[in-house]
Design a protein around this motif. Structure first.
Motif, PDB file in Angstrom:
ATOM      1  N   UNK A  99     -13.329  22.900  19.478  1.00  0.00           N
ATOM      2  CA  UNK A  99     -14.124  21.778  19.102  1.00  0.00           C
ATOM      3  C   UNK A  99     -15.166  21.260  19.925  1.00  0.00           C
ATOM      4  N   UNK A 100     -14.942  21.396  21.200  1.00  0.00           N
ATOM      5  CA  UNK A 100     -15.900  21.110  22.208  1.00  0.00           C
ATOM      6  C   UNK A 100     -16.963  21.924  22.296  1.00  0.00           C
ATOM      7  N   UNK A 101     -16.619  23.394  22.175  1.00  0.00           N
ATOM      8  CA  UNK A 101     -17.645  24.228  22.066  1.00  0.00           C
ATOM      9  C   UNK A 101     -18.692  24.148  20.635  1.00  0.00           C
ATOM     10  N   UNK A 102     -17.936  23.775  19.464  1.00  0.00           N
ATOM     11  CA  UNK A 102     -18.597  23.455  18.366  1.00  0.00           C
ATOM     12  C   UNK A 102     -19.504  22.469  18.364  1.00  0.00           C
ATOM     13  N   UNK A 103     -19.003  21.106  19.154  1.00  0.00           N
ATOM     14  CA  UNK A 103     -19.917  20.061  19.250  1.00  0.00           C
ATOM     15  C   UNK A 103     -21.203  20.442  19.919  1.00  0.00           C
ATOM     16  N   UNK A 104     -21.037  21.163  21.082  1.00  0.00           N
ATOM     17  CA  UNK A 104     -22.241  21.653  21.743  1.00  0.00           C
ATOM     18  C   UNK A 104     -23.218  22.263  20.992  1.00  0.00           C
ATOM     19  N   UNK A 105     -22.349  23.279  20.153  1.00  0.00           N
ATOM     20  CA  UNK A 105     -23.300  24.173  19.403  1.00  0.00           C
ATOM     21  C   UNK A 105     -24.065  23.602  18.329  1.00  0.00           C
ATOM     22  N   UNK A 106     -23.312  22.442  17.782  1.00  0.00           N
ATOM     23  CA  UNK A 106     -23.822  21.729  16.643  1.00  0.00           C
ATOM     24  C   UNK A 106     -25.240  20.975  17.379  1.00  0.00           C
ATOM     25  N   UNK A 107     -25.429  20.661  18.286  1.00  0.00           N
ATOM     26  CA  UNK A 107     -26.368  19.993  19.027  1.00  0.00           C
ATOM     27  C   UNK A 107     -27.654  20.885  18.829  1.00  0.00           C
ATOM     28  N   UNK A 108     -27.155  22.353  19.576  1.00  0.00           N
ATOM     29  CA  UNK A 108     -28.408  23.373  19.265  1.00  0.00           C
ATOM     30  C   UNK A 108     -28.728  23.568  17.953  1.00  0.00           C
ATOM     31  N   UNK A 109     -27.686  23.881  16.994  1.00  0.00           N
ATOM     32  CA  UNK A 109     -28.141  24.209  15.492  1.00  0.00           C
ATOM     33  C   UNK A 109     -29.071  23.205  15.040  1.00  0.00           C
ATOM     34  N   UNK A 110     -28.853  21.965  15.381  1.00  0.00           N
ATOM     35  CA  UNK A 110     -29.633  21.074  14.728  1.00  0.00           C
ATOM     36  C   UNK A 110     -30.769  20.493  15.701  1.00  0.00           C
ATOM     37  N   UNK A 111     -31.276  21.281  16.644  1.00  0.00           N
ATOM     38  CA  UNK A 111     -32.402  21.196  17.523  1.00  0.00           C
ATOM     39  C   UNK A 111     -32.310  19.827  18.282  1.00  0.00           C
ATOM     40  N   UNK A 112     -31.154  19.467  18.551  1.00  0.00           N
ATOM     41  CA  UNK A 112     -31.071  18.330  19.634  1.00  0.00           C
ATOM     42  C   UNK A 112     -31.198  18.623  20.914  1.00  0.00           C
ATOM     43  N   UNK A 113     -30.819  19.886  21.413  1.00  0.00           N
ATOM     44  CA  UNK A 113     -31.209  20.526  22.419  1.00  0.00           C
ATOM     45  C   UNK A 113     -31.683  21.852  22.486  1.00  0.00           C
ATOM     46  N   UNK A 114     -32.646  22.379  23.304  1.00  0.00           N
ATOM     47  CA  UNK A 114     -33.300  23.493  23.306  1.00  0.00           C
ATOM     48  C   UNK A 114     -32.730  24.669  24.273  1.00  0.00           C
ATOM     49  N   UNK A 115     -31.397  24.038  24.956  1.00  0.00           N
ATOM     50  CA  UNK A 115     -30.704  24.862  26.025  1.00  0.00           C
ATOM     51  C   UNK A 115     -30.237  26.168  25.587  1.00  0.00           C
ATOM     52  N   UNK A 116     -30.857  27.320  25.904  1.00  0.00           N
ATOM     53  CA  UNK A 116     -30.532  28.839  25.276  1.00  0.00           C
ATOM     54  C   UNK A 116     -29.097  29.163  25.648  1.00  0.00           C
ATOM     55  N   UNK A 117     -28.573  28.359  26.584  1.00  0.00           N
ATOM     56  CA  UNK A 117     -26.942  28.999  27.039  1.00  0.00           C
ATOM     57  C   UNK A 117     -26.006  28.631  25.708  1.00  0.00           C
ATOM     58  N   UNK A 118     -26.696  27.675  24.790  1.00  0.00           N
ATOM     59  CA  UNK A 118     -25.808  27.031  23.813  1.00  0.00           C
ATOM     60  C   UNK A 118     -26.095  27.915  22.469  1.00  0.00           C
ATOM     61  N   UNK A 119     -26.908  28.648  22.419  1.00  0.00           N
ATOM     62  CA  UNK A 119     -27.289  29.468  21.422  1.00  0.00           C
ATOM     63  C   UNK A 119     -25.979  30.186  20.577  1.00  0.00           C
ATOM     64  N   UNK A 120     -25.225  30.831  21.327  1.00  0.00           N
ATOM     65  CA  UNK A 120     -24.240  31.542  20.889  1.00  0.00           C
ATOM     66  C   UNK A 120     -22.850  31.034  21.196  1.00  0.00           C
TER      67      UNK A 120
END
Length: 396
Positions: free
Chosen positions: A357-378
């Motif tokens: 869930x924690x990983x998905x919460x972070x990924x969700x931010x990347x998926x919806x362009x709330x962050x551009x940090x490339x570490x979260x892409x995958x």
């Protein structure tokens, strides 16, 4: 620093000098030093409002309230602006080194983008450490807490840096023999045991969480969080959530828990790599079930005999030669505490699910362009891996 994480260093320096010049617990509003405002131990300022995740807004950190809070007599800052370096390891709150001549400070702030209600509460994280310090000597010394968004665009706090080595993803940062690595593993668990023995009421943390019913709230709470952030490329976890709901035990006891206790969240003494001198990242700390804390910690514990896929996503060097494994950690912890872990599969699955869930919460931010940090892409990849691992344990 990345552009999205940058802040005005001069504004922070000016604010810190005002904090250093003010008496203990002196407050300021809109950049102006004002009346003293103390946080009373055991007050509602530490009350959690979101199922033992990061807590709700403290009473003295609401809009229009004090923006500056400092603890104890702060040392004057040297002349000039500090050098600033962002620590890249974290994926939640952002952490920066403020390097002055002869003095290092640490600044913590929330990430950019939309946050869950009650998450990334700087005041709560600050006060947990402030009140734990007299009874748990591994927390950093707090310096000051700012609730005025005008300073850097968000609430933040500053603390002293603990000198030493922080283990990172692929290496401990110190040379240890296999036998020494084993000793360090035991000392890590000893530190967790020490935390779980803290008297929450005496520490002024009696209302840090909601207390009894922790396991039930956690299962329901994390299930709800996952459903809110699910994207098309991750599994539903519905079978895992149903299994957790059907197999949840009663709380074994309620105590102060760290909720993010990991090898890369401790500091090793600079002159003794087998001595732990600091525990960091108290964002998720609350009152809860200690076996849930252990289960969440061991979700990160990748060991040498794990399959290559699981080891690929390790976040800490828990697989170095000689380091103790998960089974031994559970036995050792139970021997030290007298707790019964006969239902360990539940805590193991819960820890892995929570990590997903924690990983998905972070990924969700990347998926919806709330962050551009490339570490979260995958990050959606380990979410899939964790679901398969949960189901494998459930089928035993």
């Amino acid at each position: 620093m990345r552009d999205e994480d940058a802040f005005d260093v001069a504004a922070v320096d000016t604010w810190l000098r005002a904090a250093a010049a003010s008496p203990s617990l002196r407050s300021a509003s809109a950049g102006e030093v004002g009346e003293a405002h103390a946080a009373t131990p055991g007050s509602s300022s530490l009350r959690s409002t979101s199922d033992e995740g990061p807590g709700g807004t403290p009473a003295d950190a609401r809009p229009g309230s004090s923006s500056l809070r400092s603890t104890s007599e702060a040392s004057p800052l040297p002349e000039g602006l500090p050098e600033v370096r962002q620590f890249s390891g974290g994926a939640s709150n952002l952490t920066y080194l403020l390097r002055y001549p002869d003095r290092d400070l640490i600044l913590r702030r929330p990430p950019a983008g939309t946050k869950a209600k009650g998450a990334h509460d700087m005041g709560r994280e600050y006060r947990i450490q402030e009140q734990l310090a007299p009874v748990f000597p591994y927390v950093p010394r707090m310096v000051a807490h700012c609730t005025d968004d005008a300073v850097i665009g968000s609430e933040f706090y500053v603390m002293e840096r603990i000198a030493g080595t922080i283990p990172r993803r692929s290496e401990l940062g110190v040379e240890l023999t296999p036998e020494q690595a084993k000793q360090l593993g035991h000392k890590l668990i000893d530190t967790l045991v020490d935390l779980h023995q803290v008297d929450a009421e005496k520490a002024g943390l009696g209302d840090l969480g909601k207390g009894e019913g922790f396991v039930e709230r956690q299962v329901g709470g994390w299930s709800g969080r996952y459903r809110k952030v699910k994207t098309w490329n991750v599994p539903s976890f519905e079978k895992v959530m149903a299994w957790l709901e059907a197999n949840k035990p009663a709380d074994v006891r309620i105590c102060v828990i760290h909720n993010d206790f990991r090898l890369d969240n401790v500091v090793l003494a600079p002159d003794d790599p087998l001595k732990i001198v600091g525990v960091l990242d108290w964002e998720l700390a609350t009152l809860g079930d200690p076996l849930m804390d252990l289960g969440s910690a061991l979700a990160y514990w990748v060991q040498a005999d794990d399959d290559w896929a699981f080891r690929r996503f390790r976040l800490q060097p828990s697989d170095v030669p000689g380091m103790i494994g998960r089974d031994e950690i559970v036995r050792y912890y139970c021997e030290k505490t007298g707790l019964d872990a006969s239902n360990w599969a539940f805590y193991e699955v819960f820890g892995l699910f929570r990590l997903a869930v924690i990983a998905q919460q972070i990924y969700y931010r990347y998926h919806h362009k709330q962050t551009r940090n490339p570490r979260f892409k995958n990050l959606w990849l380990p979410v899939n891996l964790l679901e398969r691992r949960c189901r494998k344990i459930m089928s035993r």
